[in-house]
Design a protein around this motif. Structure first.
Motif, PDB file in Angstrom:
ATOM      1  N   GLY A  23      40.987  96.536  25.232  1.00 36.44           N
ATOM      2  CA  GLY A  23      41.429  97.907  25.378  1.00 36.44           C
ATOM      3  C   GLY A  23      42.273  98.195  26.604  1.00 36.44           C
ATOM      4  N   LEU A  24      42.227  97.297  27.576  1.00 33.35           N
ATOM      5  CA  LEU A  24      42.912  97.561  28.829  1.00 33.35           C
ATOM      6  C   LEU A  24      44.411  97.777  28.596  1.00 33.35           C
ATOM      7  CD1 LEU A  24      41.524  97.694  31.495  1.00 33.35           C
ATOM      8  CD2 LEU A  24      42.218  95.351  31.964  1.00 33.35           C
ATOM      9  N   GLY A  25      44.933  98.898  29.077  1.00 33.70           N
ATOM     10  CA  GLY A  25      46.349  99.186  28.866  1.00 33.70           C
ATOM     11  C   GLY A  25      47.231  98.247  29.655  1.00 33.70           C
ATOM     12  N   VAL A  26      48.371  97.931  29.076  1.00 28.93           N
ATOM     13  CA  VAL A  26      49.270  96.983  29.725  1.00 28.93           C
ATOM     14  C   VAL A  26      49.851  97.577  31.005  1.00 28.93           C
ATOM     15  CG1 VAL A  26      51.476  95.785  29.489  1.00 28.93           C
ATOM     16  CG2 VAL A  26      49.815  95.749  27.617  1.00 28.93           C
ATOM     17  N   GLY A  27      50.166  98.881  30.947  1.00 31.86           N
ATOM     18  CA  GLY A  27      50.721  99.531  32.134  1.00 31.86           C
ATOM     19  C   GLY A  27      49.753  99.477  33.291  1.00 31.86           C
ATOM     20  N   LEU A  28      48.497  99.848  33.006  1.00 36.89           N
ATOM     21  CA  LEU A  28      47.456  99.821  34.034  1.00 36.89           C
ATOM     22  C   LEU A  28      47.261  98.405  34.545  1.00 36.89           C
ATOM     23  CD1 LEU A  28      45.253 101.501  35.496  1.00 36.89           C
ATOM     24  CD2 LEU A  28      43.681 100.809  33.677  1.00 36.89           C
ATOM     25  N   GLY A  29      47.273  97.449  33.593  1.00 37.01           N
ATOM     26  CA  GLY A  29      47.094  96.043  33.957  1.00 37.01           C
ATOM     27  C   GLY A  29      48.188  95.566  34.895  1.00 37.01           C
ATOM     28  N   THR A  30      49.423  95.916  34.574  1.00 35.62           N
ATOM     29  CA  THR A  30      50.539  95.522  35.422  1.00 35.62           C
ATOM     30  C   THR A  30      50.331  96.046  36.826  1.00 35.62           C
ATOM     31  OG1 THR A  30      51.916  95.806  33.475  1.00 35.62           O
ATOM     32  CG2 THR A  30      53.054  95.473  35.564  1.00 35.62           C
ATOM     33  N   LEU A  31      49.936  97.317  36.886  1.00 37.46           N
ATOM     34  CA  LEU A  31      49.714  97.953  38.186  1.00 37.46           C
ATOM     35  C   LEU A  31      48.629  97.223  38.967  1.00 37.46           C
ATOM     36  CD1 LEU A  31      51.408 100.446  38.777  1.00 37.46           C
ATOM     37  CD2 LEU A  31      49.314 101.815  38.612  1.00 37.46           C
ATOM     38  N   VAL A  59      45.559  80.531  33.998  1.00 39.89           N
ATOM     39  CA  VAL A  59      46.039  81.906  34.176  1.00 39.89           C
ATOM     40  C   VAL A  59      46.435  82.559  32.843  1.00 39.89           C
ATOM     41  CG1 VAL A  59      47.879  83.302  35.192  1.00 39.89           C
ATOM     42  CG2 VAL A  59      46.631  81.660  36.598  1.00 39.89           C
ATOM     43  N   PRO A  60      47.234  81.879  32.000  1.00 39.58           N
ATOM     44  CA  PRO A  60      47.594  82.526  30.726  1.00 39.58           C
ATOM     45  C   PRO A  60      46.370  82.873  29.877  1.00 39.58           C
ATOM     46  CG  PRO A  60      48.949  80.587  31.103  1.00 39.58           C
ATOM     47  CD  PRO A  60      47.892  80.573  32.147  1.00 39.58           C
ATOM     48  N   HIS A  61      45.342  82.019  29.932  1.00 34.25           N
ATOM     49  CA  HIS A  61      44.121  82.328  29.174  1.00 34.25           C
ATOM     50  C   HIS A  61      43.464  83.603  29.677  1.00 34.25           C
ATOM     51  CE1 HIS A  61      43.639  78.983  26.421  1.00 34.25           C
ATOM     52  NE2 HIS A  61      44.134  78.192  27.376  1.00 34.25           N
ATOM     53  N   MET A  62      43.412  83.740  31.010  1.00 33.22           N
ATOM     54  CA  MET A  62      42.795  84.948  31.574  1.00 33.22           C
ATOM     55  C   MET A  62      43.551  86.188  31.116  1.00 33.22           C
ATOM     56  SD  MET A  62      42.141  83.508  35.413  1.00 33.22           S
ATOM     57  CE  MET A  62      40.774  84.423  36.048  1.00 33.22           C
ATOM     58  N   ILE A  63      44.880  86.110  31.181  1.00 28.22           N
ATOM     59  CA  ILE A  63      45.697  87.257  30.771  1.00 28.22           C
ATOM     60  C   ILE A  63      45.499  87.545  29.282  1.00 28.22           C
ATOM     61  CG2 ILE A  63      48.070  88.114  30.499  1.00 28.22           C
ATOM     62  CD1 ILE A  63      47.178  88.068  33.363  1.00 28.22           C
ATOM     63  N   ARG A  64      45.456  86.480  28.470  1.00 28.15           N
ATOM     64  CA  ARG A  64      45.285  86.648  27.030  1.00 28.15           C
ATOM     65  C   ARG A  64      43.947  87.324  26.726  1.00 28.15           C
ATOM     66  NH1 ARG A  64      46.275  81.469  25.813  1.00 28.15           N
ATOM     67  NH2 ARG A  64      48.525  81.520  25.992  1.00 28.15           N
ATOM     68  N   PRO A  98      47.547  88.481  23.143  1.00 31.85           N
ATOM     69  CA  PRO A  98      48.376  87.282  23.156  1.00 31.85           C
ATOM     70  C   PRO A  98      49.891  87.516  23.162  1.00 31.85           C
ATOM     71  CG  PRO A  98      47.571  87.710  20.948  1.00 31.85           C
ATOM     72  CD  PRO A  98      47.082  88.842  21.806  1.00 31.85           C
ATOM     73  N   GLY A  99      50.383  88.773  23.106  1.00 37.07           N
ATOM     74  CA  GLY A  99      51.835  88.984  23.029  1.00 37.07           C
ATOM     75  C   GLY A  99      52.555  88.426  24.252  1.00 37.07           C
ATOM     76  N   HIS A 100      53.611  87.618  24.004  1.00 36.14           N
ATOM     77  CA  HIS A 100      54.260  86.929  25.134  1.00 36.14           C
ATOM     78  C   HIS A 100      55.040  87.858  26.036  1.00 36.14           C
ATOM     79  CE1 HIS A 100      53.210  83.429  22.731  1.00 36.14           C
ATOM     80  NE2 HIS A 100      53.306  82.765  23.858  1.00 36.14           N
ATOM     81  N   ARG A 101      55.439  89.039  25.511  1.00 36.17           N
ATOM     82  CA  ARG A 101      56.203  89.932  26.376  1.00 36.17           C
ATOM     83  C   ARG A 101      55.340  90.530  27.472  1.00 36.17           C
ATOM     84  NH1 ARG A 101      58.997  93.452  21.958  1.00 36.17           N
ATOM     85  NH2 ARG A 101      57.307  92.463  20.777  1.00 36.17           N
ATOM     86  N   THR A 102      54.024  90.591  27.237  1.00 41.39           N
ATOM     87  CA  THR A 102      53.131  90.966  28.337  1.00 41.39           C
ATOM     88  C   THR A 102      52.538  89.720  28.992  1.00 41.39           C
ATOM     89  OG1 THR A 102      51.409  91.276  26.686  1.00 41.39           O
ATOM     90  CG2 THR A 102      52.450  93.247  27.557  1.00 41.39           C
ATOM     91  N   LEU A 103      52.247  88.718  28.166  1.00 42.81           N
ATOM     92  CA  LEU A 103      51.573  87.518  28.666  1.00 42.81           C
ATOM     93  C   LEU A 103      52.367  86.864  29.807  1.00 42.81           C
ATOM     94  CD1 LEU A 103      49.297  85.376  28.328  1.00 42.81           C
ATOM     95  CD2 LEU A 103      50.842  84.163  26.808  1.00 42.81           C
ATOM     96  N   LEU A 104      53.660  86.654  29.589  1.00 39.70           N
ATOM     97  CA  LEU A 104      54.427  85.897  30.586  1.00 39.70           C
ATOM     98  C   LEU A 104      54.575  86.639  31.923  1.00 39.70           C
ATOM     99  CD1 LEU A 104      57.089  84.064  28.380  1.00 39.70           C
ATOM    100  CD2 LEU A 104      54.801  83.341  29.054  1.00 39.70           C
TER     101      LEU A 104
END
Lengths: 334, 289
Positions: free
Chosen positions: A9-17, A270-275, A280-286
């Protein structure tokens, strides 16, 4: 059937921040702490004096010329390995893939070992490492090639073989040049010590170019996750995508490995943690992998500098190993 | 007064008792094993360069039948059959030489396979400054050259004392950073090399708490701002991030260690005095004009 919906559920915007804040925190801590503790005010003062080209005083030299380049190098290498790891896992649709898969690391290590044992100047070490890394990738690719295709299993097997052969050559060289053995060992264990601005500037173009290209491929990588046939039918040139991704990732990895050596597990984990957190979307994953990987390596290096673990590669392997095992168990239970 | 008398009597008694070694001789070696020598060793293999030097200094060079790849002093030792190094020992070659004893270091795990092959193995491994003397004495006992070992210890101590007399009077003792490996590793004050550095008239920037051969954080060196840097050439040191501001670089006091001196400094053996002399000349050239 939902394909691209985030699993958590974690939002990508919040995650980026959050991750950006984590990276910033790691950089600030990494710059302030070490064998000499420098209060934040002094760090800021040193940065200001450096930017405005004033004379450096007191601990300024440590902040500006030793810690900051080291921290920046750590962030750069961590980000690069993590982006490459994420991309490799996507390209080969294999969760165990990582930047060292194609023999890039063992290739770089061999080149660096040759340079170190031969006593070449420091400036030639990354050049030598890069050349052998590229030769290693070329070997792996030509071994794995089936007509115009590079089937994932063959690629991984070829990478393992090439990596093993190169590692054996490296070990033989280490034994011949025993008096430099520790230097080579430090390299093969990963070490950020003596990273200066010149090293950062040397590495930057490789990492920038390689990771930039991978970020541009993110959408195509997403499509590839639907399966090769589907991707092909959607107009993705699968073989060419693979080749470009492999070359871009090898460029970035060789650049990262050239000066600081072989730093294990970051690109795998690291990629596993993010996933797990963001899907799994690469535009956020990378990009998010880049942030977390940078923060993780800066933190690991801080631990290495202030504890008897002494080398960042040792820290990442000690942290990464157990995490990796936990991951394996978790996958099985899922 | 009484104490001194007791000391004299005691040392007289000791030297009197230590005339010749009686075999079979049982000693506890540096691996903590009890080893028995049946008779005075006539065929010796040494796999530690410092031990090779000591054996030769005890006048037993012609009893050496094999040495490790790195034993290169004295000249006579270079002509002997080579039996490998620490990482690639040639156990077959050692056994084929039919030695009465193989003198090993405590590293390299040679004791077990050689013992199983019926070869007597003794680990003698000087690591601290004081051990150079105790292990020389031990080798003297093992090889039935106790008097020679005492004389050798006396000679090394004499060599060292001669240098120390000079350096003690040095007006300025520079703070020094001694690099033994560019990763970078340095030497603590309690290591035998650290003791030499102090005796040569320098003040080591590495505190004892960091250990004998610590890996050093580069920023620690910059912070300590040593007046003298040893073991790196000026060009390499100048190219390291943040080092150009270090006092030693500003005043040009960066000295690489010449290869031969470096070899001597790395060997806790009979050339310790010469090593100290070389080091002292690098640190205080003005005292040796």
């Amino acid at each position: 059937m939902q394909v691209a919906a985030p699993r958590r559920g974690l939002g990508v915007g919040l995650g980026t921040l959050l991750l950006a804040a984590l990276l910033l925190a790691a950089v600030v801590l990494g710059t302030g702490l070490g064998s000499v503790t420098i209060p934040p005010g002094e760090v800021l003062g040193a940065l200001w004096r450096g930017v405005t080209r004033q004379a450096l005083e007191g601990n300024d030299v440590i902040v500006w010329q030793i810690r900051l380049p080291r921290v920046v190098m750590g962030a750069l290498v961590g980000a690069s390995l993590s982006v490459c790891g994420g991309a490799f896992q996507g390209v080969f649709r294999n969760p165990l893939a990582d930047p060292y898969l194609l023999g890039v690391a063992s290739g770089s290590a061999l080149g660096a070992t040759v340079a170190i044992v031969a006593g070449w100047p420091r400036a030639l070490i990354p050049v030598s490492a890069l050349l052998t890394a590229l030769v290693a990738v070329a070997c792996t690719l030509s071994l794995a090639r089936e007509g115009r295709r590079f089937p994932p299993t063959r690629l991984i097997l070829a990478g393992v073989v090439v990596g093993s052969v190169l590692s054996a050559a490296t070990t033989a060289l280490i034994l011949r040049g025993e008096d430099r053995a520790r230097q080579v060992l430090a390299y093969t264990l990963g070490d950020l010590g003596f990273s200066g601005w010149r090293d950062v500037l040397t590495v930057l173009p490789y990492v920038g170019l390689g990771c930039g290209a991978l970020l541009l491929l993110a959408r195509a990588l997403d499509t590839l996750q639907l399966g090769e046939l589907t991707a092909r039918s959607l107009g993705v040139p699968v073989e060419r995508l693979r080749l470009i991704a492999v070359i871009a990732a090898s460029l970035a990895t060789a650049g990262a490995v050239a000066y600081v050596g072989v730093i294990g597990f970051v690109g795998l984990i690291v990629p596993h943690m993010i996933r797990l957190a963001f899907g799994p979307g690469h535009r956020t994953l990378l990009p998010l992998s880049a942030l977390l990987g940078g923060a993780l390596l800066v933190g690991a290096d801080l631990l290495a500098r202030t504890t008897p673990l002494s080398q960042v590669g040792i820290v990442t392997t000690l942290l990464g190993g157990p995490f990796f095992l936990w991951l394996l168990r978790k996958e099985r239970h899922d | 007064m009484k104490g001194i008398l007791t000391l004299i009597t005691l040392s007289a008694a000791l030297s009197g008792a230590a005339g010749a070694t009686t075999y079979p001789l049982t000693i506890t070696d540096d691996l903590g094993r009890k080893v028995t020598l049946k008779a005075e060793p006539k065929r010796i293999v040494s796999v530690l360069p410092s031990t090779t030097e000591t054996v030769c200094a005890l006048g037993l060079c012609d009893r050496l039948v094999g040495v490790d790849d790195y034993s290169d002093f004295p000249q006579q030792a270079t002509k002997l059959p080579k039996v490998g190094g620490l990482y690639n020992p040639n156990i077959e070659a050692m056994v084929a030489l039919k030695p009465d004893v193989v003198l090993v270091s405590q590293y390299g795990k040679l004791a077990e396979p050689l013992t199983q092959a019926g070869v007597t193995v003794i680990a003698v491994n000087p690591e601290t400054y004081d051990e150079v003397f105790t292990k020389t004495a031990l080798l003297g006992k093992i090889l039935n050259r106790e008097a020679q070992a005492r004389a050798l210890v006396g000679k090394i101590k004499g060599d060292i004392a001669r240098v120390e007399i000079l350096t003690k009077n040095a007006v300025r003792k520079p703070t020094a950073y001694f690099e033994i490996d560019p990763t970078p590793y340095s030497i603590g004050p309690n290591s035998f090399m650290g003791v030499l550095l102090t005796k040569a008239g320098a003040r080591n920037i590495i505190p004892a708490s960091m250990g004998d051969f610590p890996k050093v954080d580069p920023e620690f060196i910059v912070k300590a701002n040593p007046q003298l840097i040893l073991g790196v050439d000026a060009k390499t040191a100048g190219a390291r991030p943040g080092w150009s501001g270090i006092s030693a670089l500003k005043t040009g006091k960066v000295r690489d260690i010449p290869a031969e001196l470096n070899t001597m400094l790395g060997r806790p053996g009979p050339r310790l005095g010469q090593a100290l002399m070389g080091l002292a000349k690098l640190i205080h050239p003005e005292l040796f004009k």
